[in-house]
Design an enzyme around this catalytic site. Structure first.
Site, short mmCIF file in Angstrom:
data_model
loop_
_atom_site.label_atom_id
_atom_site.label_comp_id
_atom_site.label_asym_id
_atom_site.label_seq_id
_atom_site.Cartn_x
_atom_site.Cartn_y
_atom_site.Cartn_z
N LYS A 176 0.89 -1.17 0.00
CA LYS A 176 0.00 0.00 0.00
C LYS A 176 0.92 1.21 0.00
CE LYS A 176 -2.02 2.97 1.87
NZ LYS A 176 -1.81 4.39 1.47
N GLU A 252 9.14 1.14 11.25
CA GLU A 252 10.12 2.23 11.21
C GLU A 252 9.33 3.52 11.29
OE1 GLU A 252 12.46 1.32 7.74
OE2 GLU A 252 13.12 -0.55 8.65
N CYS A 286 13.28 10.78 7.67
CA CYS A 286 13.04 10.39 9.07
C CYS A 286 14.31 10.52 9.90
CB CYS A 286 12.54 8.96 9.11
SG CYS A 286 13.63 7.83 8.23
N GLU A 388 8.05 16.19 16.01
CA GLU A 388 8.60 15.99 14.67
C GLU A 388 7.87 16.92 13.69
OE1 GLU A 388 7.59 12.43 12.38
OE2 GLU A 388 9.69 12.22 11.83
P1 NAD Z 1 1.92 8.27 7.59
O1 NAD Z 1 2.00 7.47 8.83
O2 NAD Z 1 0.96 9.39 7.53
O3 NAD Z 1 1.53 7.32 6.36
C1 NAD Z 1 2.30 6.20 6.02
C2 NAD Z 1 1.42 5.19 5.32
O4 NAD Z 1 0.46 4.68 6.24
C3 NAD Z 1 0.63 5.75 4.14
O5 NAD Z 1 0.66 4.79 3.11
C4 NAD Z 1 -0.76 5.91 4.71
O6 NAD Z 1 -1.77 5.85 3.76
C5 NAD Z 1 -0.83 4.73 5.65
N1 NAD Z 1 -1.80 4.85 6.74
C6 NAD Z 1 -2.19 5.97 7.40
N2 NAD Z 1 -3.08 5.66 8.36
C7 NAD Z 1 -3.26 4.31 8.34
C8 NAD Z 1 -4.05 3.39 9.08
N3 NAD Z 1 -4.84 3.79 10.07
N4 NAD Z 1 -3.97 2.08 8.75
C9 NAD Z 1 -3.18 1.66 7.77
N5 NAD Z 1 -2.41 2.48 7.01
C10 NAD Z 1 -2.44 3.78 7.30
O7 NAD Z 1 3.39 8.74 7.29
P2 NAD Z 1 3.87 9.70 6.09
O8 NAD Z 1 3.36 11.07 6.35
O9 NAD Z 1 3.59 9.03 4.79
O10 NAD Z 1 5.47 9.68 6.29
C11 NAD Z 1 6.14 10.54 7.16
C12 NAD Z 1 6.43 9.84 8.48
O11 NAD Z 1 7.15 8.64 8.24
C13 NAD Z 1 7.30 10.64 9.41
O12 NAD Z 1 6.83 10.52 10.73
C14 NAD Z 1 8.67 9.98 9.28
O13 NAD Z 1 9.52 10.15 10.38
C15 NAD Z 1 8.27 8.57 9.09
N6 NAD Z 1 9.34 7.81 8.43
C16 NAD Z 1 10.10 6.94 9.17
C17 NAD Z 1 11.13 6.24 8.58
C18 NAD Z 1 12.01 5.30 9.37
O14 NAD Z 1 12.79 4.58 8.76
N7 NAD Z 1 11.92 5.28 10.69
C19 NAD Z 1 11.39 6.43 7.22
C20 NAD Z 1 10.60 7.33 6.49
C21 NAD Z 1 9.57 8.00 7.11
#
Ligand code: NAD
Length: 484
Positions: A176, A252, A286, A388
């Site tokens: 997804k 992550e 991140c 963040e």
């Molecule tokens: P997000 O959590 O908003 O979304 C990530 C994914 O989860 C998307 O595909 C979204 O559609 C899906 N999603 C959202 N709610 C959901 C639910 N209730 N059930 C299932 N899926 C759901 O994150 P984002 O805005 O896309 O990315 C930014 C975030 O990701 C930041 O917090 C960043 O720190 C983190 N990040 C972490 C790493 C790491 O390696 N630790 C790497 C990249 C990004």
């Protein structure tokens, strides 16, 4: 207008519900994304299950490894298509996407294929109570159907970082992608078909999180494990979904990473390093540094040098020469980052540089731009130091002692990464052992050897992936005990 369809059982599947995909550089609509409903998610999970017991499940490791190398080669052959798709979706500079996103996206398939080919399992001999003997040996089985939920900041790279090891271990996947960046995951479907990956091994369902494809996938009882990269709050929701059926998760999550610069650091290298860690990918990494701690003797000089670097970053569209800063991913994210820019001022920050939106010409004025921003003078309780932001910004504070720097770095719920700058080897080792993070870089940042463990401490994640550590999530060990 591009159509981004779901990829289920080796076929592109349209749906009647679509949503717009917009270019971050000018907010223009560049495609229509076909949102998967419960039926499409169910079809994708069933296709993935069927593939596990079909040709893919019976395939030798040698053949699987060959096919995954072919996937990487095909991504590289279609490098320009992937590059254009990623740049259109994210607006990131050409230099970044062409050096990091696409090559690393391809490499993820080769690296994990080679690891799986070469990793041994364990074996023990024992004596038995009756004076006889027994041998034990471990067999690795794939976990099954893996749900892969991805973010938008490094779309192909972070998705293949999960799909590469999952497939190398013999699993099948339903991906997804983020609703913001549907393109490269869809394009990868074409690659899978072109090289002969059996239908159902790699599936893609498009949509949002709650009450959409993300939730339908993570709640689907046919999914055996979930690997997720994204916000900590989303991780909490997914963990709730995974509790039903006690399914394993690998997470992550977010970060609020510290950079620590000691007075003895190689000054120019430290400034260049923090410039990257604070502003690369418009701060949407991140592992990025939003809290910088600089030892007092060089504090003023460092702030001035970082200010000069930030002001030299030229914003602009991906292909324009000399561009160092792309836009933020969406209007919504731009509003979020700008709300923190306002909050910082309200909470009493000195704005060293930035704090607003740069002037962009013509259609670009509609893009999601923000200025790289540096603050000083805030207490550690300020919102922009605690939460963040995920934008091109950092707060810089002075410190005096090593112990103080470690305490400041650790005073957060997050624990993803730290970057430490010093020429003192003893200090580097002492700090690295005491910061509560998954990765501590010394005199470097975002330098990744894919064989090493990657993940977050505290609220920044669960589990480690990378190298053989990925096998711990993507396979299950079965012990076979034979009485001789
Ligand atoms: P997000 O959590 O908003 O979304 C990530 C994914 O989860 C998307 O595909 C979204 O559609 C899906 N999603 C959202 N709610 C959901 C639910 N209730 N059930 C299932 N899926 C759901 O994150 P984002 O805005 O896309 O990315 C930014 C975030 O990701 C930041 O917090 C960043 O720190 C983190 N990040 C972490 C790493 C790491 O390696 N630790 C790497 C990249 C990004």
């Amino acid at each position: 207008m591009k159509q981004f369809m779901n990829f289920i059982g080796g076929e592109f599947v349209a749906t009647t519900r679509t949503f717009e995909n917009r270019a971050p550089v000018d907010n223009r609509v560049i495609g229509k994304v076909h949102e998967a409903g419960k039926d499409e998610v169910d079809a994708a999970v069933r296709a993935a299950r069927a593939a596990l017991t079909g040709e893919w499940g019976r395939m030798s490791v040698t053949r699987r490894v060959e096919l995954l190398h072919a996937v990487a080669d095909e991504i590289n052959r279609r490098f320009d298509d992937f590059l254009a798709a990623e740049m259109a979706d994210t607006g990131k500079p050409h230099a970044l996407a062409s050096h990091v996103d696409i090559p690393r996206g391809a490499a993820n398939f080769k690296v994990f294929a080679d690891i799986v080919k070469n990793v041994p399992t364990e074996s023990f001999e024992m004596t038995t109570p009756d004076g006889g003997q027994a041998i034990n040996y471990a067999v690795r089985s794939p976990l099954g159907v893996i749900g892969v939920v991805c973010p938008w900041n490094l779309p192909l790279l972070l998705m293949t970082w999960k799909v590469g090891p999952a497939l190398a271990c013999g699993n099948t996947v339903v991906v997804k992608p983020s609703e913001e960046t549907p393109a490269t995951a869809t394009l990868l479907g074409e690659v899978m078909n072109a090289v002969g990956i059996p239908p159902g091994v790699y599936n893609v369902v498009h949509g949002f999180g709650p009450d959409s494809a993300g939730e339908f996938l993570t709640k689907h009882p046919g999914v055996d494990g979930i690997t997720f990269t994204g916000e900590t709050r989303t991780g909490e929701a997914i963990m709730g979904a995974a509790a039903k059926g006690v399914r394993p998760v690998s997470f992550e999550l977010g970060g609020k990473n510290a950079g620590i610069v000691f007075a003895d650091a190689d000054f120019d290298k430290a400034v260049a390093g923090i410039t990257r860690s604070a502003f690369e990918n418009c701060g949407q990494v991140c592992l990025g540094t939003e809290r910088v701690y600089v030892q007092r003797p060089i504090f003023e000089k460092f702030v001035a040098a970082l200010k000069a670097k930030a002001e030299a970053l030229k914003p602009g569209p991906s292909e324009e020469a000399g561009v160092g800063l792309g836009p933020l991913i969406s209007r919504e994210h731009q509003q979020k980052v700008l709300s923190y820019y306002d909050k910082a001022v309200k909470e009493g920050a000195t704005v060293v540089t930035g704090g607003g939106v740069p002037k962009m010409a013509g259609a670009l004025a509609e893009g999601h731009w923000v200025q790289p921003t540096i603050w000083t003078g805030l207490p550690e309780t300020a919102s922009v130091i605690r939460e963040e932001i995920f934008g091109p910004c950092c707060h810089i504070a002075p410190f005096d002692t090593e112990e103080e720097a470690i305490a400041l770095a650790n005073a957060t719920d997050y624990g993803l990464a730290t970057t430490v700058w010093t020429e003192n080897l003893g200090c580097a080792h002492r700090v690295a052992r005491q910061v509560q993070v998954g990765i501590c870089w010394v005199n470097s940042w975002f330098l990744r050897d894919l064989r090493t463990a990657f993940g977050g401490a505290k609220s920044s994640g669960i589990g480690r992936e990378g190298g053989v550590h990925s096998l711990e999530f993507y396979t299950e060990l079965r012990n076979v005990c034979i009485k001789l």
